[in-house]
Enzyme design. Structure first.
Site, PDB file in Angstrom:
ATOM      1  N   CYS A  15       0.842  -1.194   0.000  1.00  0.00           N
ATOM      2  CA  CYS A  15       0.000   0.000   0.000  1.00  0.00           C
ATOM      3  C   CYS A  15       0.875   1.241   0.000  1.00  0.00           C
ATOM      4  O   CYS A  15       2.104   1.159   0.074  1.00  0.00           O
ATOM      5  CB  CYS A  15      -0.934   0.029   1.206  1.00  0.00           C
ATOM      6  SG  CYS A  15      -0.072   0.218   2.778  1.00  0.00           S
ATOM      7  N   CYS A  18       3.410   1.767   2.815  1.00  0.00           N
ATOM      8  CA  CYS A  18       4.684   1.056   2.677  1.00  0.00           C
ATOM      9  C   CYS A  18       5.687   1.927   1.926  1.00  0.00           C
ATOM     10  O   CYS A  18       6.854   2.044   2.323  1.00  0.00           O
ATOM     11  CB  CYS A  18       4.486  -0.252   1.924  1.00  0.00           C
ATOM     12  SG  CYS A  18       3.384  -1.427   2.724  1.00  0.00           S
ATOM     13  N   ASP A 435      10.425  29.159 -31.453  1.00  0.00           N
ATOM     14  CA  ASP A 435      11.574  29.388 -32.326  1.00  0.00           C
ATOM     15  C   ASP A 435      11.099  29.191 -33.764  1.00  0.00           C
ATOM     16  O   ASP A 435      10.222  28.357 -34.017  1.00  0.00           O
ATOM     17  CB  ASP A 435      12.676  28.393 -31.973  1.00  0.00           C
ATOM     18  CG  ASP A 435      13.808  28.425 -32.985  1.00  0.00           C
ATOM     19  OD1 ASP A 435      14.392  29.503 -33.180  1.00  0.00           O
ATOM     20  OD2 ASP A 435      14.089  27.366 -33.581  1.00  0.00           O
TER      21      ASP A 435
END
Length: 758
Positions: A15, A18, A435
């Site tokens: 989970c 953890c 550009d």
């Protein structure tokens, strides 16, 4: 000390809590900055003077496993670990068996007519394997975490299941629930039946619901990572090498830069390289998302894993292994999927303290019901429901699943998003700076028109210029030669050739002196008079930013060829889409004002900055930011790198330089400006999905916990609701796989209503 980047594959996480524990454990080490991702089961660690073995030991000390990723094979493909497959298969087997055993228990417990004499003992027999074997992963994880003084989502599930099963054992053996003829009815709310009711259906059904949610999560993670897996496995396995005029089939792993390979129609190009001989069309859709093959010829760059669909090519290998475009894309996508958004970091902090808080709330609920109601069973029911429904798993899945699916879909479309912070930047961007050369325009000089000033036809003027420029290396000269070749003009017999730097070339062709270059050079150095109409024509085109090449032969002006950079076919539509996204377009270029104005008019951009140096581009970005604008910069060259890095959002064309790509946040592999708009849309859509997931996860817990504490929720329904919250987050994220580009949307609308056209 040298800072090194280490990637670890983490095992044993169940989970989000953890992941948070491991992250905290690693970050406690001096010189270490770590991010642990629950969904990808990976940790990205920046270590300053810390050994990898120390990092692995720190993870193991927290009760988990850590290993270095399996390195790519020599053929550039990525090995597929079997662990994920076996984990999914194990979950599926555990889910099927547990469901088969739990279903009769639930039906008998909820439907009185099915409750025959001593039915409760059959229910115990069926439920026991589910509680012990089916829920074993949760019990094991809870024990491991308890040993390290931690509590996670598995702790909530394990305690809830054991509590329900333990109460049932007590009621059966020491209470009234074990007597023959005992009956139960299902209730949505807390019961007050005392020791006559059992909770075997809760213990077994909650186990099945959680196993089902875990299985769906595991499958979803596998599916959402499929795009990256497919991307990394695109490479060719073999290549035909040309050595000593002989063709030899060799593994891709043996290629080195400088090798010449032969690629026939239908074959994959083995690695990045340069076309030396031949002309063909190359299908790069697997990398760029563009379905139309790209024409290539001698001098063009090609990318490994693309498919040759036309003629035979001879390619010189320039990059192999981890240096290839395919490998670089794979690294960028994987890095993006391992990151965390700021909102997710907040969710992680909440998850870290959530489980202890929930356990405390469950105990408070139990005591509160005992004091206020006096019913042990009602207190027990409300406490178990509180434990089960408060799982924070959805919080941990909210960002990673959406990020994995969104970046995976992007890689299929040729859009590489570096990480979650990029998504957050796209939301507020209001200005996009472009550009010109290589971004809005093709960056290649092409012949625009041919005009004659004498008796010679345009074809003859082009022939003279193309033959004379055959020996030139100047981009303008090459553009004329290439244009001549497309019209069937082959190199002629050039008796003498001489190039005059900055002026033009002179050549003797079939005994006639030809001059190709600046009109002023022909006039002043060769005394070739320029008619008034020629002078006006040249002045008009040069004012518009084009280059005009005068062509003279035998002392007279024969004509003029207009050469210039051309706007990409999709640039005009791309500018329109930027405006639709709320972005104000600005054009930057180092070209003169005339050339800049001409391109700007063609693509409908009002704000133009011409004659700009690399430092000037950076100054423009800073000036816009000082005015309060959030700026995106799109470029492709080395001279764009500083501006890309300084912009709030840097977008590099994949056809550009490595420096530009390295400085950017998003890379558009195809170099198509239209895809830039799709990249912004995809980034915003992914961010929206993440926020929706987090809202649902937070709202679910905020709303559900009080309901459970008040005894208004049966633990059985609590388990179903908790599993559904995680499944909802995952399936909501998977919707990103259906993201379509603007071009695909237009084609679909045209197909549905042919009368619309474009």
């Amino acid at each position: 000390m040298t800072i090194t980047d280490v990637n670890l594959e983490i095992g044993g996480m169940t989970c989000a809590s953890c992941a948070t524990r491991i992250e905290r454990k690693l970050n406690r080490i001096d010189g270490v900055t770590a991010t642990v991702n629950y969904a990808t089961e990976k940790a990205r660690v920046q270590a300053n003077g810390v050994e990898t073995t120390d990092l692995i030991a720190a993870v193991e000390s927290a009760g988990y496993t850590a290993v270095l990723p399996i390195p790519p094979r020599a053929d550039n493909t990525v090995p597929v670990p079997e662990a994920g497959e076996s984990e999914t298969a194990g979950l599926r087997r555990r889910l099927i068996v547990s469901t088969s055993l739990a279903l009769p228990v639930v039906l008998m417990s909820m439907i009185p007519v099915l409750q025959f004499t001593n039915w409760q003992w059959l229910a115990l027999t069926l439920a026991a394997p589910v509680v012990v074997w089916g829920a074993w992963p949760f019990h094991r994880a809870a024990v491991v975490n308890a040993r390290h003084g931690a509590a996670t989502m598995d702790t909530l599930i394990s305690v809830g299941v054991i509590a329900a099963f333990g109460w049932s054992l007590y009621a059966l053996f020491f209470g009234m629930a074990g007597i023959p003829g005992m009956h139960m009815t299902f209730a949505f709310f807390a019961n007050s039946g005392g020791s006559s009711d059992i909770y075997l259906e809760v213990a077994s059904a909650v186990t099945v619901f959680i196993l089902g949610g875990r299985y769906i999560e595991a499958r979803a993670k596998k599916q959402s990572g499929a795009a990256l897996k497919a991307l990394l496995e695109l490479g060719a396995k073999d290549a035909t090498v040309l050595r000593n005029h002989a063709e030899t089939l060799v593994p891709v792993s043996s290629l080195v830069p400088g090798d010449m390979i032969v690629v026939r129609p239908g074959e994959k190009i083995a690695s990045d390289g340069l076309v030396i001989d031949g002309a063909s069309a190359v299908d790069a859709s697997m990398l760029t998302g563009e379905s139309i093959p790209v024409e290539v010829a001698a001098g063009d760059r090609v990318v490994g894993a693309t498919v040759n669909v036309g003629g035979r090519l001879i390619i010189e290998i320039t990059r192999v292994g981890s240096d290839t475009e395919l490998a670089r894309m794979g690294r960028l996508v994987e890095e993006a999927q391992s990151g965390k958004a700021e909102a997710q970091r907040l969710a992680d902090r909440v998850s870290a303290i959530f489980v202890p808080v929930v356990i405390g709330l469950a105990m408070l609920t139990f005591v509160g019901w005992l004091i206020l109601d006096g019913s042990l069973e009602a207190a027990f029911t409300a406490a178990v429901a509180t434990l089960i429904i408060a799982c924070p798993c959805a919080l941990g899945l909210a960002t990673p699943t959406a990020l994995i699916v969104g970046t995976g879909r992007g890689s299929q479309l040729g859009i590489i998003i570096r990480g979650p912070q990029v998504l957050e930047q796209t939301r507020t961007v209001d200005t996009i700076v472009l550009d010109k050369t290589g971004t809005v325009t093709t960056g290649r000089m092409e012949v625009r028109s041919i005009t004659t000033f004498g008796d010679a036809p345009a074809a003859e003027v082009l022939r003279i210029a193309a033959v004379a420029e055959e020996g030139s290396e100047h981009p303008v000269g090459r553009a004329i030669v290439d244009h001549g070749r497309t019209l069937g003009i082959e190199p002629g017999a050039v008796e003498t050739f001489s190039a005059h730097a900055g002026q033009g070339v002179q050549a003797v062709i079939d005994g006639h002196l030809a001059l190709v270059g600046r009109a002023s050079w022909l006039d002043q150095d060769w005394s070739i008079p320029l008619p008034a109409e020629a002078t006006a024509f040249i002045a008009e085109n040069e004012a518009a930013g084009a280059t005009v090449v005068a062509v003279g032969s035998d002392g007279a002006l024969r004509g003029a060829i207009v050469v210039g950079d051309t706007v990409k076919a999709t640039s005009i539509e791309a500018i329109q889409r930027f405006r639709a996204l709320g972005l104000r377009p600005i054009l930057l270029t180092g070209d003169n004002a005339g050339a800049a104005a001409a391109i700007a008019r063609e693509v409908d951009i009002d704000d133009v900055h011409s004659g700009i140096t690399p430092q000037g581009k950076l100054d423009v970005i800073h000036a816009l930011q000082d005015e309060g604008h959030v700026v995106a910069m799109v470029g492709d060259g080395v001279n764009d790198s500083a501006a890309l890095a300084s912009a709030d959002l840097g977008i590099a064309m994949g056809t550009g330089t490595d420096a530009a790509i390295a400085a950017s946040d998003i890379t558009v592999v195809s170099g198509d400006l239209l895809v830039v708009a799709d990249a912004v849309r995809l980034a915003r859509r992914t961010l929206g999905t993440i926020k929706g997931n987090l809202f649902w996860a937070f709202a679910y817990n905020v709303a559900a916990i009080p309901v459970a504490m008040l005894g208004l929720l049966n633990p059985l329904l609590a388990g179903a609701a908790m599993a559904f919250s995680s499944v909802f987050v995952v399936t909501n994220s998977l919707r990103l796989r259906r993201f379509t580009t603007g071009r695909e949307n237009r084609l679909r609308r045209t197909t549905e209503d042919p009368g619309r056209g474009n």
